[in-house]
Enzyme design. Structure first.
Site, PDB file in Angstrom:
ATOM      1  N   PRO A 187       0.827  -1.208   0.000  1.00 25.12           N
ATOM      2  CA  PRO A 187       0.000   0.000   0.000  1.00 25.12           C
ATOM      3  C   PRO A 187       0.862   1.260   0.000  1.00 25.12           C
ATOM      4  O   PRO A 187       1.850   1.344   0.728  1.00 25.12           O
ATOM      5  CB  PRO A 187      -0.762  -0.104   1.328  1.00 25.12           C
ATOM      6  CG  PRO A 187       0.151  -0.897   2.216  1.00 25.12           C
ATOM      7  CD  PRO A 187       0.885  -1.855   1.312  1.00 25.12           C
ATOM      8  N   ARG A 212      -3.092  15.555 -10.316  1.00 30.07           N
ATOM      9  CA  ARG A 212      -4.023  14.430 -10.391  1.00 30.07           C
ATOM     10  C   ARG A 212      -5.393  14.812 -10.970  1.00 30.07           C
ATOM     11  O   ARG A 212      -6.037  14.022 -11.634  1.00 30.07           O
ATOM     12  CB  ARG A 212      -4.183  13.764  -9.024  1.00 30.07           C
ATOM     13  CG  ARG A 212      -2.859  13.192  -8.485  1.00 30.07           C
ATOM     14  CD  ARG A 212      -3.056  12.281  -7.281  1.00 30.07           C
ATOM     15  NE  ARG A 212      -3.754  11.077  -7.655  1.00 30.07           N
ATOM     16  CZ  ARG A 212      -5.032  10.867  -7.467  1.00 30.07           C
ATOM     17  NH1 ARG A 212      -5.765  11.781  -6.864  1.00 30.07           N
ATOM     18  NH2 ARG A 212      -5.585   9.757  -7.877  1.00 30.07           N
ATOM     19  N   TYR A 245      -6.089  12.623 -14.100  1.00 29.75           N
ATOM     20  CA  TYR A 245      -7.012  11.500 -13.917  1.00 29.75           C
ATOM     21  C   TYR A 245      -8.443  11.949 -13.690  1.00 29.75           C
ATOM     22  O   TYR A 245      -9.282  11.126 -13.319  1.00 29.75           O
ATOM     23  CB  TYR A 245      -6.632  10.661 -12.695  1.00 29.75           C
ATOM     24  CG  TYR A 245      -5.173  10.301 -12.584  1.00 29.75           C
ATOM     25  CD1 TYR A 245      -4.544   9.534 -13.560  1.00 29.75           C
ATOM     26  CD2 TYR A 245      -4.430  10.714 -11.482  1.00 29.75           C
ATOM     27  CE1 TYR A 245      -3.204   9.188 -13.426  1.00 29.75           C
ATOM     28  CE2 TYR A 245      -3.097  10.365 -11.350  1.00 29.75           C
ATOM     29  CZ  TYR A 245      -2.492   9.609 -12.327  1.00 29.75           C
ATOM     30  OH  TYR A 245      -1.178   9.270 -12.199  1.00 29.75           O
ATOM     31  N   CYS A 290      -0.299  28.484 -16.731  1.00 30.68           N
ATOM     32  CA  CYS A 290      -0.795  29.065 -17.970  1.00 30.68           C
ATOM     33  C   CYS A 290      -1.561  28.065 -18.812  1.00 30.68           C
ATOM     34  O   CYS A 290      -1.175  27.792 -19.956  1.00 30.68           O
ATOM     35  CB  CYS A 290       0.378  29.627 -18.757  1.00 30.68           C
ATOM     36  SG  CYS A 290       1.124  30.954 -17.844  1.00 30.68           S
ATOM     37  N   GLU A 291      -2.575  27.470 -18.259  1.00 33.45           N
ATOM     38  CA  GLU A 291      -3.492  26.696 -19.082  1.00 33.45           C
ATOM     39  C   GLU A 291      -4.795  26.481 -18.334  1.00 33.45           C
ATOM     40  O   GLU A 291      -4.827  26.414 -17.110  1.00 33.45           O
ATOM     41  CB  GLU A 291      -2.872  25.385 -19.546  1.00 33.45           C
ATOM     42  CG  GLU A 291      -2.410  24.441 -18.483  1.00 33.45           C
ATOM     43  CD  GLU A 291      -1.815  23.197 -19.127  1.00 33.45           C
ATOM     44  OE1 GLU A 291      -0.609  23.217 -19.387  1.00 33.45           O
ATOM     45  OE2 GLU A 291      -2.559  22.230 -19.393  1.00 33.45           O
ATOM     46  N   TYR A 334       0.992  10.918  -4.213  1.00 34.63           N
ATOM     47  CA  TYR A 334       1.053  11.263  -5.642  1.00 34.63           C
ATOM     48  C   TYR A 334       0.807  12.744  -5.908  1.00 34.63           C
ATOM     49  O   TYR A 334       0.308  13.106  -6.978  1.00 34.63           O
ATOM     50  CB  TYR A 334       0.072  10.390  -6.446  1.00 34.63           C
ATOM     51  CG  TYR A 334       0.331   8.917  -6.253  1.00 34.63           C
ATOM     52  CD1 TYR A 334       1.501   8.329  -6.734  1.00 34.63           C
ATOM     53  CD2 TYR A 334      -0.573   8.108  -5.563  1.00 34.63           C
ATOM     54  CE1 TYR A 334       1.755   6.982  -6.526  1.00 34.63           C
ATOM     55  CE2 TYR A 334      -0.323   6.755  -5.361  1.00 34.63           C
ATOM     56  CZ  TYR A 334       0.840   6.204  -5.845  1.00 34.63           C
ATOM     57  OH  TYR A 334       1.097   4.868  -5.641  1.00 34.63           O
TER      58      TYR A 334
HETATM   59  N1  LLP Z   1       2.915  -1.702  -6.012  1.00 33.49           N
HETATM   60  C1  LLP Z   1       3.130  -1.480  -7.313  1.00 33.49           C
HETATM   61  C2  LLP Z   1       3.842  -2.481  -8.104  1.00 33.49           C
HETATM   62  C3  LLP Z   1       2.655  -0.308  -7.919  1.00 33.49           C
HETATM   63  O1  LLP Z   1       2.878  -0.104  -9.209  1.00 33.49           O
HETATM   64  C4  LLP Z   1       1.961   0.642  -7.136  1.00 33.49           C
HETATM   65  C5  LLP Z   1       1.448   1.880  -7.726  1.00 33.49           C
HETATM   66  C6  LLP Z   1       1.775   0.385  -5.780  1.00 33.49           C
HETATM   67  C7  LLP Z   1       2.254  -0.805  -5.248  1.00 33.49           C
HETATM   68  C8  LLP Z   1       1.072   1.349  -4.865  1.00 33.49           C
HETATM   69  O2  LLP Z   1      -0.228   1.601  -5.211  1.00 33.49           O
HETATM   70  P1  LLP Z   1      -1.174   2.443  -4.206  1.00 33.49           P
HETATM   71  O3  LLP Z   1      -1.391   1.603  -2.986  1.00 33.49           O
HETATM   72  O4  LLP Z   1      -0.461   3.697  -3.860  1.00 33.49           O
HETATM   73  O5  LLP Z   1      -2.402   2.678  -4.973  1.00 33.49           O
HETATM   74  N2  LLP Z   1      -0.089   8.304  -9.871  1.00 33.49           N
HETATM   75  C9  LLP Z   1      -1.324   7.559  -9.733  1.00 33.49           C
HETATM   76  C10 LLP Z   1      -1.102   6.236  -9.063  1.00 33.49           C
HETATM   77  C11 LLP Z   1      -0.099   5.365  -9.775  1.00 33.49           C
HETATM   78  C12 LLP Z   1       0.159   4.086  -9.042  1.00 33.49           C
HETATM   79  C13 LLP Z   1       1.327   3.387  -9.607  1.00 33.49           C
HETATM   80  N3  LLP Z   1       1.654   2.177  -8.934  1.00 33.49           N
HETATM   81  C14 LLP Z   1      -2.314   8.402  -8.945  1.00 33.49           C
HETATM   82  O6  LLP Z   1      -1.985   9.520  -8.592  1.00 33.49           O
HETATM   83  O7  LLP Z   1      -3.444   7.986  -8.710  1.00 33.49           O
END
Ligand code: LLP
Length: 463
Positions: free
Chosen positions: A321, A360, A364, A391-392, A421
């Protein structure tokens, strides 16, 4: 992504937006504990505080925009994951969500491990004293230098992501006279219910090796044959900001089926499985995330059941996590600048940051909440869009929210749940200076990542 689509709202609001807002909350001064860090409260004078320090004092001392992280909350969330999974499992915090040396020390102290996915993250982790054997190294295109550094420093596992990498890591480990513990990352063919860019287990994407067509079984076959590798398990990560456990259950079932196939073919029971990260958090009051103990229970049950059915010893489970630990622990504090009411539409509230400190929303279509935090107000709610100073026109921090109609330049507003993130994806767009991260705990505030300066910008620009 959470999505609260409701047609309620002022006349013409749907002309400009996709209409994500709900009706205004009953009390604009209330702070929903679902989206704010644990120690955030509104004091009697109406000013919001975190870790016992009010935001006016914090803004005075550290400036805005800035991220304020509730250290006690971070530690307690890390601990709940650790406790929920117990001693027969491992929790690897995903450093990509937010990584700094202070955070590495907190994780170490709370008994968590760490997932890194670049040489930079690895260096940060090692430099803050995380023991290498508690680090997992990820990435779909690790460089030779990164692999060599990971192997040399003795990381606990490298997660192999392609056929080429199986050979590359084996070769590097052997040339360094080592046998590297590895997991093989498989794509289980699950469509996670999240934004396409952050869903990772359907087959048409860049990560992992597909279970379909026997490719993952072939990867295990090849890896087992190489002296430089000790294959310890299978890894699956299905995506991010997921609320529904069904995807994890399917993934766990398919990974266990692969373990059984490996046992049948090679007589080897791989001792570990990693089910990745991806658990969702509340960005708005509409989101209802699961607690770590519920997640641990669901995953343990499914793995145990499937292993019993396949007559396999239950492997050691690990999870990764990121967002679920750090996301809710921080908010971004902004100062309100220009306020532009657009008649019959909405009011644009410009802040002193924007897409450079939170990409984000633009990337997204993420939803966030916002509150006036430097004072309480009894004014009527007004529908706002919080925008940055870039500027957008896509530079939106909070697409649809309500703030009091007496909002004025100089007020402080805060966007909760920006621990994950946001700083880690921050940019220098328009030569913005990336904001600091300030840890607040028990009446003390400490900068853990300092604000960038114009000298920092010029240092990289060597003319
Ligand atoms: N393990 C692996 C192999 C991953 O690729 C990721 C996230 C995690 C764990 C952790 O995931 P989490 O628990 O944080 O959801 N930038 C995007 C999220 C990209 C996640 C990439 N990998 C956002 O801001 O939503």
């Amino acid at each position: 992504m959470s999505r609260s689509a409701h047609p309620a709202g002022p006349r013409h609001a749907d002309v400009l937006t996709e209409g994500h807002y709900t009706a205004p909350p009953a009390d604009l001064n209330a702070l929903d504990p679902k989206v704010w860090a644990h120690t955030v409260t509104r004091n009697e004078d109406g000013v919001v505080s975190v870790g016992g320090i009010d935001v006016a004092t914090l803004a005075e001392e550290f400036g805005t925009p800035a991220y304020f992280m509730d250290e006690a909350d971070f530690r307690s969330r890390a601990r709940s994951w650790r406790t929920a999974f117990g001693h027969d499992a491992d929790v690897f915090y995903a450093g990509k969500a937010f990584l700094s040396r202070a955070v590495v020390r907190w994780l170490h102290e709370e008994g968590l491990n760490l997932d890194v996915c670049s040489g930079g993250e690895l260096t940060t982790a090692l430099s803050a004293g995380m023991p290498a054997d508690r680090i997992a190294f990820h990435g779909n295109n690790k460089s030779t230098e990164e692999i060599a550094k990971a192997v040399e420093s003795g990381v606990g596992r490298i997660v192999l992501d392609s056929f080429q990498e199986i050979v590359r890591v084996a070769h590097i480990a052997q040339s360094l006279g080592k046998r590297q513990r590895v997991q093989i990352r498989v794509t289980v063919g699950v469509e996670a219910h999240t934004h396409e860019f952050i869903a990772t287990a359907h087959e048409d994407q860049k990560f992992g090796i597909a279970l379909a067509d026997g490719q993952a079984a072939e990867a295990v076959r090849r890896a087992l044959a190489l002296d430089g590798l000790e294959v310890v398990g299978i890894h699956s990560h299905i995506g991010s900001q997921i609320f529904d456990m069904a995807g994890f259950e399917v993934a766990a079932r398919r990974v266990v089926a692969l373990l059984a196939a490996v046992r049948d073919e090679h007589g080897v029971e791989l001792p570990e499985i990693d089910l990745g990260g991806g658990l969702g958090i509340a960005y708005t009051s509409e989101d209802d995330p699961r607690e770590p103990h519920e997640i641990a229970k669901a995953l343990n049950e499914i793995v145990t059941r499937e292993c019993e059915a396949a007559k396999l010893r239950t492997p050691r489970i690990s999870v990764e996590p990121g967002r679920a630990i750090v996301g809710p622990t921080a908010f971004t504090l902004y100062e309100v600048g220009t306020i532009k009411p657009l008649d019959g539409l909405r009011t644009y509230v410009s802040v002193d940051g924007g897409m450079s400190d939170n990409i984000r929303t633009a990337l997204y279509d993420a939803e966030y909440s916002v509150a006036l935090v430097s004072r309480a107000s009894d004014a009527e709610p007004m529908l706002v869009r919080v925008v940055g100073k870039h500027c957008e026109s896509g530079d939106i921090v909070v697409r649809d929210a309500f703030l009091p109609a007496d909002l004025a330049p100089g007020d402080l507003i805060a966007v909760p749940a920006t621990g994950a993130y946001c700083r880690s994806m921050a940019s220098n767009y328009n030569h913005a200076l990336r904001p600091p991260v300030v840890a607040v705990n028990d009446g003390e505030a400490r900068v853990i990542v300092r604000r960038e300066t114009e000298e920092d910008l010029l240092r990289l620009d060597i003319g």
